[in-house]
Structures are given as structure tokens and as C-alpha cells.
Design a protein around this motif. Structure first.
Motif, PDB file in Angstrom:
ATOM      1  N   ASN A  58       2.659   8.014  -2.893  1.00  0.00           N
ATOM      2  CA  ASN A  58       2.240   6.620  -2.971  1.00  0.00           C
ATOM      3  C   ASN A  58       3.454   5.696  -3.112  1.00  0.00           C
ATOM      4  N   ASN A  77       5.234   5.130   0.217  1.00  0.00           N
ATOM      5  CA  ASN A  77       4.563   4.136   1.059  1.00  0.00           C
ATOM      6  C   ASN A  77       4.914   2.717   0.615  1.00  0.00           C
ATOM      7  N   GLU A  78       4.957   2.519  -0.700  1.00  0.00           N
ATOM      8  CA  GLU A  78       5.306   1.199  -1.229  1.00  0.00           C
ATOM      9  C   GLU A  78       6.786   0.894  -0.957  1.00  0.00           C
ATOM     10  N   ARG A  87       7.007  -0.224   2.588  1.00  0.00           N
ATOM     11  CA  ARG A  87       6.450  -1.578   2.747  1.00  0.00           C
ATOM     12  C   ARG A  87       7.442  -2.630   2.288  1.00  0.00           C
ATOM     13  N   GLU A 144      10.530  -4.850  -8.309  1.00  0.00           N
ATOM     14  CA  GLU A 144       9.610  -3.728  -8.070  1.00  0.00           C
ATOM     15  C   GLU A 144      10.263  -2.623  -7.249  1.00  0.00           C
ATOM     16  N   ILE A 174      10.810   1.364  -8.219  1.00  0.00           N
ATOM     17  CA  ILE A 174      10.431   2.455  -7.334  1.00  0.00           C
ATOM     18  C   ILE A 174      11.619   3.373  -7.061  1.00  0.00           C
TER      19      ILE A 174
END
Length: 217
Positions: free
Chosen positions: A114, A117-118, A121, A132, A136
Motif C-alpha cells: 500500500n 502505491n502511495e 502517486r 507525507e 513513507i
């Protein structure tokens, strides 16, 4: 329908025109980072980070690996068609994901998928320096601490096929996973018969839902 023109591709050979003989490479990772590539077919070895990536581009591109034709969503809400070639990235990603499969705990793997994927993006939308993204990146680095080992891949006409992997930190245990070795799970206090209760517990939710559907459908 309009297929991409062959002249668009600068780094990859068409799989149709790729060599008729395959080549095999072994890629070594330390904490999720590629540190060595060995071509077991011709003996080529690369250990410098830039040399590894350039060689991956060359050898994967030679065999027609890494082409993609997609429709993507731009940040502003417009859909656009994109034709890309990432031979080295495709080869390294294929090897890396396979090694994660034996080194990472199941739930850690689920969460990092997950996060990846972020990560993609945020990169696509230009937020590399966002807080953010920092969160990550640190989380992914932590999750990679045990991803050490070697993956072997055969390259042939657009395909990068995994032929083997090994790791000193592998969570895979052949005896534990075996259905044939009696007592294979003794060292982990596990008996396949334990699965009966596990299945019954998980079935309660499904049976409850099925009963509700039977009543009102």
C-alpha cells in the motif's frame, strides 16, 4: 486502435527481434538495495550502483523487457496515454518483489504494498519533498532491513522469468511448509491439525452473513 510506433523506443529491442538465446542474471540485494549483478551466461559482474543500473538497462533492453502502453490519470484530472520503456527498472523491480516474498512478514508485505502505491502517486504528482513522502520513505526503508539475498532471472524475448532465489534471512521454511514431513512444525509449536479451529473461527463471520442473505434475499 493505434499500436505504438517502433521508432518510439530507444532503449529496448522489440521482443520479436530479441535474441533467440536467453541469458541468466543474478541480482544481489542488501537491505532492499541492489548491490551486485552477475550475468551467469557470459560472466559479466557489476557492483557500482550506477554501473548496475546501466547494465540492467542494457541487458534487459537487449531482450525486449520493460515496455508498457497505458492510459494514466494526470493530477489535473485528465486521462492520457503513455508509452514507456524502463528495462532496468523492470528487471530490478521483478527481482526485488520476488526477494521480498521470502524475506518479509506477510502483514509487513501487505502494508508496504500500500505504501508503494502511495509512494508512486506522490512521485507522479510531484510531492517528493512533502512531509507525507518523508514518512513513507522512512517506513519503506525500515521495512527493507531484512531484504537480503540473491534472485536469479532468465531473460528471453520480453520476459523476465524468476528461476530461483536465496536469502540468509528467509522466513520460508521447507519443513514447516511441507505437507509430507511429519513433525515439520515442531520447532515452531505448529501442527497442521491446528488449522481446523482456525477455519471454524473464520467461518463464523461467513456463516452469519450467509444466514442474513438467506433470510432477506
Amino acid at each position: 486502435m493505434s499500436p505504438p510506433e517502433e521508432s518510439m523506443f530507444k532503449m529496448t529491442t522489440s521482443p520479436k527481434n530479441a535474441p533467440n538465446e536467453s541469458e541468466t542474471v543474478q541480482i544481489e540485494f542488501s537491505k532492499g538495495v541492489p548491490v551486485k549483478i552477475t550475468n551467469t551466461t557470459d560472466g559479466t559482474v557489476k557492483t557500482d550502483p550506477l554501473d548496475i543500473f546501466l547494465y540492467c538497462n542494457m541487458i534487459a533492453g537487449k531482450h525486449g523487457i520493460g515496455r508498457i502502453d497505458i492510459v494514466e490519470n494526470r493530477f489535473v484530472g485528465i486521462k492520457s496515454r503513455g508509452v514507456y520503456e524502463t528495462p532496468g527498472g523492470t528487471l530490478l523491480r521483478t527481482a526485488h518483489l520476488d526477494l521480498e516474498g521470502i524475506c518479509m512478514d506477510r502483514e509487513v508485505k501487505r502494508i508496504t504494498e500500500n505504501l508503494s502505491n502511495e509512494f508512486a502517486r506522490l512521485c507522479y504528482n510531484g510531492f517528493w519533498f512533502a512531509p507525507e513522502m518523508e514518512l513513507i520513505r522512512h517506513s519503506i526503508t525500515f521495512g527493507q532491513r531484512d531484504v537480503d539475498g540473491v534472485v536469479e532471472i532468465e531473460l528471453y524475448k520480453g520476459n523476465a522469468s524468476i528461476t530461483g532465489r536465496q536469502s540468509p534471512k528467509a522466513l520460508y521454511n521447507a519443513d514447516l511448509a511441507s505437507m509430507d514431513i511429519e513433525g515439520g512444525g515442531d520447532a515452531f509449536d505448529y501442527n497442521p491439525a491446528d488449522a481446523q479451529g482456525f477455519i471454524r473461527i473464520n467461518a463464523v463471520r461467513l456463516k452469519t452473513y450467509a444466514a442474513l442473505r438467506a433470510k432477506y434475499d
